[in-house]
Scaffold this motif. Sequence first.
Motif, PDB file in Angstrom:
ATOM      1  N   GLY A  26       0.786  -1.223   0.000  1.00 45.16           N
ATOM      2  CA  GLY A  26       0.000   0.000   0.000  1.00 45.16           C
ATOM      3  C   GLY A  26       0.817   1.272   0.000  1.00 45.16           C
ATOM      4  O   GLY A  26       0.258   2.350   0.049  1.00 45.16           O
ATOM      5  N   GLU A  27       2.121   1.198  -0.024  1.00 42.87           N
ATOM      6  CA  GLU A  27       2.937   2.405   0.000  1.00 42.87           C
ATOM      7  C   GLU A  27       3.729   2.500  -1.297  1.00 42.87           C
ATOM      8  O   GLU A  27       4.050   1.495  -1.922  1.00 42.87           O
ATOM      9  N   PRO A  28       4.074   3.718  -1.708  1.00 41.84           N
ATOM     10  CA  PRO A  28       4.859   3.852  -2.917  1.00 41.84           C
ATOM     11  C   PRO A  28       6.239   3.224  -2.743  1.00 41.84           C
ATOM     12  O   PRO A  28       6.746   3.116  -1.619  1.00 41.84           O
ATOM     13  N   GLU A  29       6.810   2.804  -3.855  1.00 45.59           N
ATOM     14  CA  GLU A  29       8.130   2.186  -3.801  1.00 45.59           C
ATOM     15  C   GLU A  29       9.158   3.189  -3.283  1.00 45.59           C
ATOM     16  O   GLU A  29       9.124   4.356  -3.621  1.00 45.59           O
ATOM     17  N   SER A  30      10.060   2.717  -2.464  1.00 46.85           N
ATOM     18  CA  SER A  30      11.162   3.545  -2.000  1.00 46.85           C
ATOM     19  C   SER A  30      12.443   2.773  -2.249  1.00 46.85           C
ATOM     20  O   SER A  30      12.473   1.549  -2.162  1.00 46.85           O
ATOM     21  N   GLU A  31      13.466   3.483  -2.579  1.00 43.97           N
ATOM     22  CA  GLU A  31      14.725   2.842  -2.896  1.00 43.97           C
ATOM     23  C   GLU A  31      15.408   2.358  -1.625  1.00 43.97           C
ATOM     24  O   GLU A  31      15.460   3.073  -0.629  1.00 43.97           O
ATOM     25  N   THR A  32      15.898   1.139  -1.655  1.00 47.07           N
ATOM     26  CA  THR A  32      16.666   0.605  -0.543  1.00 47.07           C
ATOM     27  C   THR A  32      18.001   0.111  -1.062  1.00 47.07           C
ATOM     28  O   THR A  32      18.136  -0.249  -2.230  1.00 47.07           O
ATOM     29  N   THR A  33      18.949   0.107  -0.175  1.00 44.60           N
ATOM     30  CA  THR A  33      20.266  -0.412  -0.484  1.00 44.60           C
ATOM     31  C   THR A  33      20.470  -1.675   0.327  1.00 44.60           C
ATOM     32  O   THR A  33      20.145  -1.711   1.517  1.00 44.60           O
ATOM     33  N   LEU A  34      21.002  -2.696  -0.302  1.00 45.16           N
ATOM     34  CA  LEU A  34      21.277  -3.954   0.380  1.00 45.16           C
ATOM     35  C   LEU A  34      22.780  -4.167   0.427  1.00 45.16           C
ATOM     36  O   LEU A  34      23.453  -4.139  -0.597  1.00 45.16           O
ATOM     37  N   LEU A  35      23.293  -4.359   1.638  1.00 42.98           N
ATOM     38  CA  LEU A  35      24.699  -4.681   1.856  1.00 42.98           C
ATOM     39  C   LEU A  35      24.757  -6.091   2.409  1.00 42.98           C
ATOM     40  O   LEU A  35      23.931  -6.462   3.242  1.00 42.98           O
ATOM     41  N   GLU A  36      25.694  -6.872   1.966  1.00 40.75           N
ATOM     42  CA  GLU A  36      25.819  -8.254   2.435  1.00 40.75           C
ATOM     43  C   GLU A  36      27.008  -8.386   3.388  1.00 40.75           C
ATOM     44  O   GLU A  36      28.089  -7.887   3.099  1.00 40.75           O
ATOM     45  N   VAL A  37      26.770  -9.057   4.504  1.00 43.29           N
ATOM     46  CA  VAL A  37      27.834  -9.407   5.435  1.00 43.29           C
ATOM     47  C   VAL A  37      28.145 -10.874   5.178  1.00 43.29           C
ATOM     48  O   VAL A  37      27.271 -11.731   5.307  1.00 43.29           O
ATOM     49  N   SER A  38      29.369 -11.159   4.788  1.00 42.91           N
ATOM     50  CA  SER A  38      29.731 -12.537   4.460  1.00 42.91           C
ATOM     51  C   SER A  38      30.263 -13.244   5.700  1.00 42.91           C
ATOM     52  O   SER A  38      30.464 -12.639   6.737  1.00 42.91           O
ATOM     53  N   GLY A  39      30.469 -14.523   5.569  1.00 44.62           N
ATOM     54  CA  GLY A  39      30.981 -15.327   6.671  1.00 44.62           C
ATOM     55  C   GLY A  39      30.129 -16.553   6.873  1.00 44.62           C
ATOM     56  O   GLY A  39      29.232 -16.859   6.082  1.00 44.62           O
ATOM     57  N   ALA A  40      30.408 -17.255   7.957  1.00 42.81           N
ATOM     58  CA  ALA A  40      29.692 -18.492   8.251  1.00 42.81           C
ATOM     59  C   ALA A  40      28.188 -18.258   8.402  1.00 42.81           C
ATOM     60  O   ALA A  40      27.378 -19.092   8.016  1.00 42.81           O
ATOM     61  N   ASN A  41      27.806 -17.136   8.976  1.00 42.21           N
ATOM     62  CA  ASN A  41      26.398 -16.784   9.156  1.00 42.21           C
ATOM     63  C   ASN A  41      26.111 -15.488   8.413  1.00 42.21           C
ATOM     64  O   ASN A  41      25.848 -14.455   9.028  1.00 42.21           O
TER      65      ASN A  41
END
Length: 189
Positions: free
Chosen positions: A8-23
């Motif tokens: 129900g809300e307009p699209e908003s830009e998000t940034t995704l950062l990945e933390v690598s490792g075992a988990n």
Amino acid sequence: MIQDSAAGEPESETTLLEVSGANAYGIRVGRGIRFGAGELLGPDVRRVLIVHQPTLAAAAAELRESLTDRYEVLLAEIPDAEAAKRVEVAAFCWQIMGQADFTRSDAVIGFGGGAATDLAGFVAATWLRGVKLVQIPTTVLGMVDAAIGGKTGINTAEGKNLVGAFYAPVGVLCDLDTLEALPRNDVLA
């Protein structure tokens, strides 16, 4: 960058950062994304404890409401700042979880500044040797340090963060809308 769309809300830009490792886990940065916590919790979770500070009571209630169609959601209001990082406060959270019959498939959400996310992470890491954790930091320091890296802890009379664990969240949601209520000096610091 990815596009994120809340119902129900307009699209908003998000940034995704990945933390690598075992988990490995993702850190999402954007506006209004705190209401996407259910996507990180998944379908197997039945109960969720939202750990929050008093100044975020209304926002925690909104977050709770956004999750109640899928989960049984409880709130744990904790003291502000370092007063939250005491074994008595952790025990208060454990008591809520125990009385609600939290199992290993349930989850904790840390919603607040660095002290709240430190405590929530410690509670999640120690309940039944680990339940899912989602961090939703609401301060700049929480977003760039405390909620990232899996550092959790509580203080003792002998010093700060002497008891804790490294425990990775399943995700971190840095909702920039939560910074708008902060005093300007807190943001600049």
